[in-house]
Each structure stands twice: as C-alpha cells, then as structure tokens.
Design an enzyme around this catalytic site. Structure first.
Site, mmCIF file in Angstrom:
data_model
loop_
_atom_site.group_PDB
_atom_site.id
_atom_site.type_symbol
_atom_site.label_atom_id
_atom_site.label_comp_id
_atom_site.label_asym_id
_atom_site.label_seq_id
_atom_site.Cartn_x
_atom_site.Cartn_y
_atom_site.Cartn_z
ATOM 1 N N TYR A 151 0.834 -1.213 0.000
ATOM 2 C CA TYR A 151 0.000 0.000 0.000
ATOM 3 C C TYR A 151 0.868 1.263 0.000
ATOM 4 C CZ TYR A 151 -4.374 -2.537 0.749
ATOM 5 O OH TYR A 151 -5.466 -3.346 0.613
ATOM 6 N N ASP A 172 -0.395 -34.501 14.851
ATOM 7 C CA ASP A 172 -1.362 -35.529 14.508
ATOM 8 C C ASP A 172 -0.690 -36.609 13.661
ATOM 9 O OD1 ASP A 172 -3.441 -34.179 15.771
ATOM 10 O OD2 ASP A 172 -4.094 -33.158 13.961
#
Lengths: 362, 362
Positions: free
Chosen positions: A97, A247
């Site tokens: 920006y 996991d």
C-alpha cells in the site's frame, strides 16, 4: 542505529550501488537471483537442508518490463534503508500500500504478489533475512511455556521474562522477530513442539513442562517463521533436543518437515530456520496400532500425500519409509487428542514418557 | 473446590436429579431446550442482544433414540461434575474421544458434532457457560496490550501482570477462560479492538496504546469467545468505551456485530459475551471516499452480504443503513492496512485521532 541494522542497511545499499557500478562500466544494469523453482532445489546432504542450485534468473534493464522491476527494487531498497535507519518496521501488506505514495508511478506495485516476490528476491540476493529488513508477517502468534528465562529487547526497553513464572496460562507470546530475544538461562531438558492448541493446553494443565523440564512450543499448525526460528535458536544455543508432537497424518508429517528441513519456498533460509536434528515423537502410525487409538480412514488426498512423501528425499529414511508404508497398509490416521480415549492423563503419564524414553531423551 | 466450581457442579447435578424426580412421578424422563434455529431468535430491544424465543424441543426417553440422548447427557454430566470437583478442564475434542473409555457403549458419541451439540444443550438448560464447565476451545490465542494491571488465577498460583510493562512486544496472551482474571487497575481511556495482526503490530510499534491510553485487543478475525468475554468485562467493570477497528467490508461488519450483539449460534450467551455499547470506528465506507483509500471492487458475495446486512435487525440503524448504501453505491472496499498508502504513521497520527474525536471518545 544498532550494529545489526547498520549491517543490513549496508548490504541493501551495496545492492543499489551495483547498479551505479554497472552504469560506470557501460553495462546495462541487472541483478541475478537463483531460480526459485522445484528443479533448482538441491538437498544438501551435509547440512540436511534444502538449498538452491546454480541456476540463476537475471532481471535486466534491457526491456521496459525489466527496467521497471529494477526501478521497483531501488525504491524498495530506499524504503527499507530508511526503515532500518529509523529503527522502524512494517508488514508486507503495508509495503504494497505504501508504494502508492511513491512519487514515481512506474515504481508502484500492481499487486501484493509482486511486492512479496521482490522482498524474497532481495532477501536472497543480499543474504539478509526479511526479519533483519524489519518486515513483519501479518500474523505470528505462537506461544512458549516452560523453564526458560529470557530478555526481550522491545521498543519500550528491555523486558526480562520467565516463561513459567511471569506469564499467565496462555504462556509467553513469541515476538515477530525472535532475534530480539537473549536467552538468560534454562532448566529445560528438551523442547516439545506441539501442533494443536488443545494438546498444548492439555500439557500445560497437566504440568508436563514442570514435571519433565520441557519447553512447550505451540506450532499452531504449519509454524510461522518466528516459531521455527526460536526453535532453532533454542536448539543451537541451549543445546536442547527438539521433538515434534503432531497428529498422525501426512499433513502433520509436513509440519515436522518444515521444522526439521525447511521448505522449497524458503530454501534460502533453511540454515536460519531449520533444525535438522528435530525428531518426530508422534503420533506415529505404529502408535495407532500399539495404543489402539480411535482413527479415521485415510482419504484419497491423504493417500496421495503419503505417496508423495515416499518420493520426497526428506522422508527417505528407514524410519519414515517404515511408518508411511505401515500407514498405507492400515489405511488409518489418528489425531493427537485421540489419546484422550485412554483418559486425560494418558498423554502425560504414559504416552509421552514412553516415547521420550524410547527416543533416548529422558 | 472453589465456590464457582461448586455452583456450576450443583447446577449440572440438578439437571440429572430432574430425571430421578421424573421417574418417581411415573413420568418418562425428558429434558426441554429452546429450539436453536433462526426462527426462534428474537432481538431483545432493551438489551440490544439476540435471545432465544419460546419454542422448545424436548429430548424424551419415549424412543430408543431419545433415551440414548439422555444417557449420553447423564454420562457427560457425570464427567463434567468430576472435572469440576478435581478443578480440571478439557477440550470439546477430548470429550468426544474420552467417551470411548466410558463403560456403556450406548453412551459413546458417534461424532464430535454430537458431543458439541450436547455441551451447547447443557449450557442453555443449566444456565452455566461452557467456560464454567471448564470446557476449553481448541484455539484461542488473542492478545491484549495497554495500560492494564491484572491478576490471573492460574493452576500454578496467581500472576500479577501489567499488560505493557511485564510483557514482550507480543503482548499479554488472553487465557481461555478470562473469568480467572481480576482487574487491579487501569490508566486506559478506551478499548480499541483490532481485526488484523498487521494493524495490531502497527499500533503497538507506533506506541498508540501509550500515547492515547488505549487498550489494544487483537480480535484475530472473527473473535474467540475469550476475546469477546474480556472485552465485555473491561467495558462493564472498568467503564471503558469499546471501539472496533476492522477492514471496510461486510465480513468485518459481522466481526463488529459479533462483538456488539452476539451471534445466532450463541444467542444464549449474548448477555455474557456481547457489548452492545461497542462502536464501529472504521474502516467506514465514508472513509474510503474521504481519505481516498486504495480499494478493491466488491465481489458478488460482498454485495450479497451487504444486502443481507440491510435486512439484519442488528444493522437497522441510521448509521449502518447510510454506510452500507454508500458502499453499494461506490462498489468498493478497503482494508485497514490500506491507510499505509498515506504513510506508516497516518493511522496513528491522523486517522484514529480524527475518528475518535468525531465519535466523542477523545
């Protein structure tokens, strides 16, 4: 300006100075960067990390498009040099920006991919990391809990924090640039890097960090650069073994991989971010069988991911081949929280002690 | 056991006791809960929050399916009562897995949606919040930075923390249950709840919390319950105005809505989580025009979301109708970080002071 800022600034200005030298020599200004594609990635057997090969791409002012790229690079270098001089920092999105305020329209970025890519180029060519340019990520947000005493250099002065005694149950929030941290001392015996928030909270509730002198680092899924950096520094500077607890599925093995070996996208940073000595504690496919864990069936994309891991040099070890082949055989996966099927204390009373013992860590 | 734990435990046990009473009276055991659908949601004009209407659903043991539901409820009540007695806690996912260890197969959950739904039922029927059952979310992870001195009751004893002086640049990590916090004192004049991490870091880097005596709460997108709860408590107990600073698009107005009014899914918690006095600071559609911000065009789903907000009673105020209609007219949206197009200090030197002044907060 600090010595670090000064050095980063000089390396950036040297880049811009090259263009002047090229002008003087009557050359068309140009900049060479390693090609960042899959076929220019090499596995460095000695260091156990991914690095870029010899192929290079050249940005040259011999076309309007190339000249515009170099113009953007020069404006960005000026912005970064000023930022370092003022000891400030910004996000990648802010840079995008901010370019709208630059006086030369041609130097403004068309989209954020362009500014992100340029920062990566500058990182590689200058050998200075994004953190040392003071470019912050959008989100970091992982935490640390355990017997570690540290000093963080903030803009508001130094803060000395003990990551058990001076923090709430949420733990110590790792800053965007963990190189602002100095380790003052630790009673930790090892690091346990944990994938999910639920498991991190379980370990803290059960006092695992206190009982086993563990530093619990929350990975929050695929870990941010700041999380990988502090893990590597804790390993290197405090000589702490690193274990990864995730996991039991192929996506979590990739999380382990990014801690241990780095990623293709950031191969230029492997030596800064990766901890090749990190070990996978679980959930292993063997654990699913041994501890009779609740499972879900493997999906097609799980199976594809496992098969592609078998082809990945990072996973071509006896250990991983055995585990992945076992998982393809049993066609099942388990989450780390499935250990709760044996009670809320099973993970801290039984599973982790057994695994740490088997791995020779305790 | 603390008085709070004791009270929550009693309310749970009262639920189970009802089944005994029903047996004694010769009734088929049953439990009534408000219907949790869109057409049983009412807007409470006085309190400015959503609440459930009068429709009820009954879980009755007059079918095998209904009896199984009540069995699961009783097992869960027992688990929660034990958890409170031992002053422990667990995640929703752990509860699901833990049910595999229950002696009665019929009481085990088939999937996590079922156990999550039951916890919501128990929350509504008992009037005890999930936090007071000691059920933790999977992730929370928002932070707070500003002139606030607090005491957090942790399992390891009390921690007194000043949220500027005793924390690193990452700030104070809000715990899963912020009701363990006691506010000891504050120099803050208002709360600024910020959507993105990049903007939160900008405000902290620029010292906005110090210069304006602001408490900066990071919302991290759609805020977790813990973040909404602490915001409400800061408002109610310390009498601090709450402002919400988000991107200028319909999804961010919903983030504001969840801070201010609560959500349909958790209408039973509106009085516990919502801060109806919270004000939207921006990015407003009017700001896009006034400050000439870089924009992106509205997508079809943005337009649909804006139109559905026009129909939403929460947004039926003069202010919101004007802003939403303006946005549909200009067909543009802007991110909060787009303020950087006017320089990195514009947000703290110009934009926020102007907006806070216009809102009568400073």
């Amino acid at each position: 300006m600090s010595a670090d800022n000064e050095q980063a600034r000089e390396q950036l200005i040297d880049l811009a100075a090259q263009f002047y030298d090229q002008f003087e020599l009557g050359e068309i200004p140009h900049m060479s960067v390693p090609t960042r594609t899959k076929n220019n990635i090499e596995y460095d057997e000695d260091k156990d990390v991914w690095v870029y090969g010899d192929r290079e791409s050249t940005r040259s002012a011999n076309s309007v498009r190339g000249a515009r790229k170099l113009l953007k690079a020069v404006y960005t270098i000026e912005f970064l040099a000023d930022q370092l001089e003022e000891d400030r920092s910004s996000t990648l999105r802010e840079l995008y920006y901010l370019s709208e305020s630059w006086d030369n329209k041609e130097a403004q970025f068309n989209d954020q991919d362009e500014s992100n890519g340029l920062i990566e180029d500058l990182e590689i060519v200058s050998g200075v990391t994004r953190e040392d340019f003071h470019m912050r990520p959008e989100e970091s947000g992982a935490t640390l809990m355990g017997p570690l005493h540290l000093r963080e250099q903030t803009r508001r002065g130094e803060r000395e924090i003990h990551c058990q005694e001076d923090v709430g149950e949420g733990g110590y929030q790792i800053p965007n640039n963990p190189d602002t941290i100095e380790f003052l001392g630790t009673d930790a015996d090892f690091i346990l890097a944990v994938e999910t928030g639920g498991m991190r909270d379980r370990l803290v509730e059960n006092g695992f960090d206190e009982e086993y002198n563990a530093l619990i680092v929350h990975l929050k899924g695929q870990p941010a650069r700041a999380t990988r950096r502090i893990t590597k520094r804790l390993h290197d500077e405090l000589d702490l073994p690193v274990t990864v607890f995730a996991d039991g599925d192929p996506w979590s093995y990739r999380i382990y991989g990014s801690v241990a070996y780095g990623s293709i996208k950031s191969a230029h940073l492997s030596e800064y971010l990766a901890t090749p000595e990190a070990k996978y504690i679980g959930i292993q496919p063997a654990d699913i069988v041994e501890y009779d864990l609740p499972t879900d069936p493997l999906s097609d994309s799980d199976i594809n991911a496992l098969e592609s891991e078998l082809e990945d040099p990072r996973f071509q070890t006896e250990y991983w081949e055995e585990q992945i082949e076992l998982q393809l055989e049993i066609e099942k996966k388990s989450e780390q929280q499935s250990l709760a099927s044996h009670g809320l204390d099973f993970v801290t009373d039984t599973y982790l002690p057994e695994r740490l013992d088997a791995m020779g860590i305790i």
